[in-house]
Design an enzyme around this catalytic site. Structure first.
Site, short mmCIF file in Angstrom:
data_model
loop_
_atom_site.label_atom_id
_atom_site.label_comp_id
_atom_site.label_asym_id
_atom_site.label_seq_id
_atom_site.Cartn_x
_atom_site.Cartn_y
_atom_site.Cartn_z
N ASN A 236 0.85 -1.18 0.00
CA ASN A 236 0.00 0.00 0.00
C ASN A 236 0.88 1.24 0.00
O ASN A 236 1.76 1.36 0.84
CB ASN A 236 -0.89 0.02 1.25
CG ASN A 236 -1.86 -1.14 1.29
OD1 ASN A 236 -2.43 -1.52 0.27
ND2 ASN A 236 -2.04 -1.73 2.46
N HIS B 58 6.61 -1.62 3.21
CA HIS B 58 6.43 -3.02 3.61
C HIS B 58 5.58 -3.76 2.59
O HIS B 58 4.66 -3.19 2.02
CB HIS B 58 5.81 -3.12 5.01
CG HIS B 58 4.58 -2.29 5.18
ND1 HIS B 58 4.64 -0.94 5.44
CD2 HIS B 58 3.27 -2.59 5.12
CE1 HIS B 58 3.42 -0.45 5.54
NE2 HIS B 58 2.56 -1.44 5.35
N HIS C 3 2.98 -6.85 2.38
CA HIS C 3 2.16 -7.81 3.11
C HIS C 3 2.20 -9.13 2.34
O HIS C 3 1.96 -9.13 1.12
CB HIS C 3 0.70 -7.37 3.15
CG HIS C 3 0.43 -6.06 3.84
ND1 HIS C 3 -0.14 -5.98 5.09
CD2 HIS C 3 0.61 -4.78 3.43
CE1 HIS C 3 -0.29 -4.70 5.42
NE2 HIS C 3 0.15 -3.95 4.43
P1 5GP Z 1 -0.40 -0.59 5.95
O1 5GP Z 1 -1.82 -0.25 6.26
O2 5GP Z 1 0.51 0.60 6.22
O3 5GP Z 1 -0.19 -1.16 4.58
O4 5GP Z 1 -0.01 -1.76 6.94
C1 5GP Z 1 0.57 -1.58 8.20
C2 5GP Z 1 0.46 -2.91 8.92
O5 5GP Z 1 1.34 -2.90 10.02
C3 5GP Z 1 -0.95 -3.19 9.48
O6 5GP Z 1 -1.42 -4.41 8.91
C4 5GP Z 1 -0.73 -3.28 10.99
O7 5GP Z 1 -1.52 -4.28 11.59
C5 5GP Z 1 0.75 -3.60 11.09
N1 5GP Z 1 1.41 -3.08 12.28
C6 5GP Z 1 1.38 -1.80 12.74
N2 5GP Z 1 2.17 -1.66 13.82
C7 5GP Z 1 2.72 -2.89 14.04
C8 5GP Z 1 3.64 -3.37 15.02
O8 5GP Z 1 4.13 -2.66 15.92
N3 5GP Z 1 3.99 -4.70 14.96
C9 5GP Z 1 3.48 -5.52 13.98
N4 5GP Z 1 3.88 -6.80 14.00
N5 5GP Z 1 2.62 -5.09 13.04
C10 5GP Z 1 2.24 -3.79 13.07
#
Ligand code: 5GP
Ligand code: ZN
Length: 116
Positions: free
Chosen positions: A89, A102, A104
């Site tokens: 994303n 990142h 997923h």
């Molecule tokens: P985004 O929405 O930016 O693509 O995804 C961020 C992801 O990071 C989310 O799925 C969220 O659950 C995960 N996330 C956020 N903070 C942490 C953390 O401190 N540890 C882990 N393991 N996952 C995190």
């Protein structure tokens, strides 16, 4: 010296200042289980170097970007022998919440299309 951001939560995971359930770590990437999993396996693969977005990282370190995708596909095969999905994303419209690039890796259930 790799770029790092003292306030970035994923840089803190790279530096082991906060804990994560890691499944892979090498010089260029760390992969760990997402705190809020959206599939039986939901792993995040991040570069050890800080970059907010894929498009920045492609400019900054294209070889490491390729390495990140190689790690994502290795983990996809490991956790999703029947198939897996890789999602990145970028920006508000895509719903990016953590501004450290990142990928997923989602596996372990049948996915639907289109994504939400
Ligand atoms: P985004 O929405 O930016 O693509 O995804 C961020 C992801 O990071 C989310 O799925 C969220 O659950 C995960 N996330 C956020 N903070 C942490 C953390 O401190 N540890 C882990 N393991 N996952 C995190
Ligand atoms: Zn960072």
């Amino acid at each position: 010296m790799a770029q790092t951001d003292p306030n970035c939560i994923f840089c803190k995971i790279v530096r082991k200042e906060i804990s994560a359930d890691e499944v892979l770590r090498d010089e260029h990437v760390v992969a760990f289980r997402d705190l809020n999993p959206q599939a039986p396996t939901h792993v995040l693969v991040i570069p050890t170097e800080h970059a907010a977005h894929l498009s920045d990282f492609m400019q900054q370190a294209p070889a490491q970007a390729a390495h990140l995708l190689a790690a994502a596909s290795e983990l996809g095969r490991r956790f999703g022998p029947g198939g897996y999905r890789v999602v990145m994303n970028e920006g508000a419209d895509a719903g990016q919440t953590v501004h450290h690039l990142h990928a997923h890796v989602l596996a372990g259930r049948r996915m639907t299309w289109p994504p939400g």
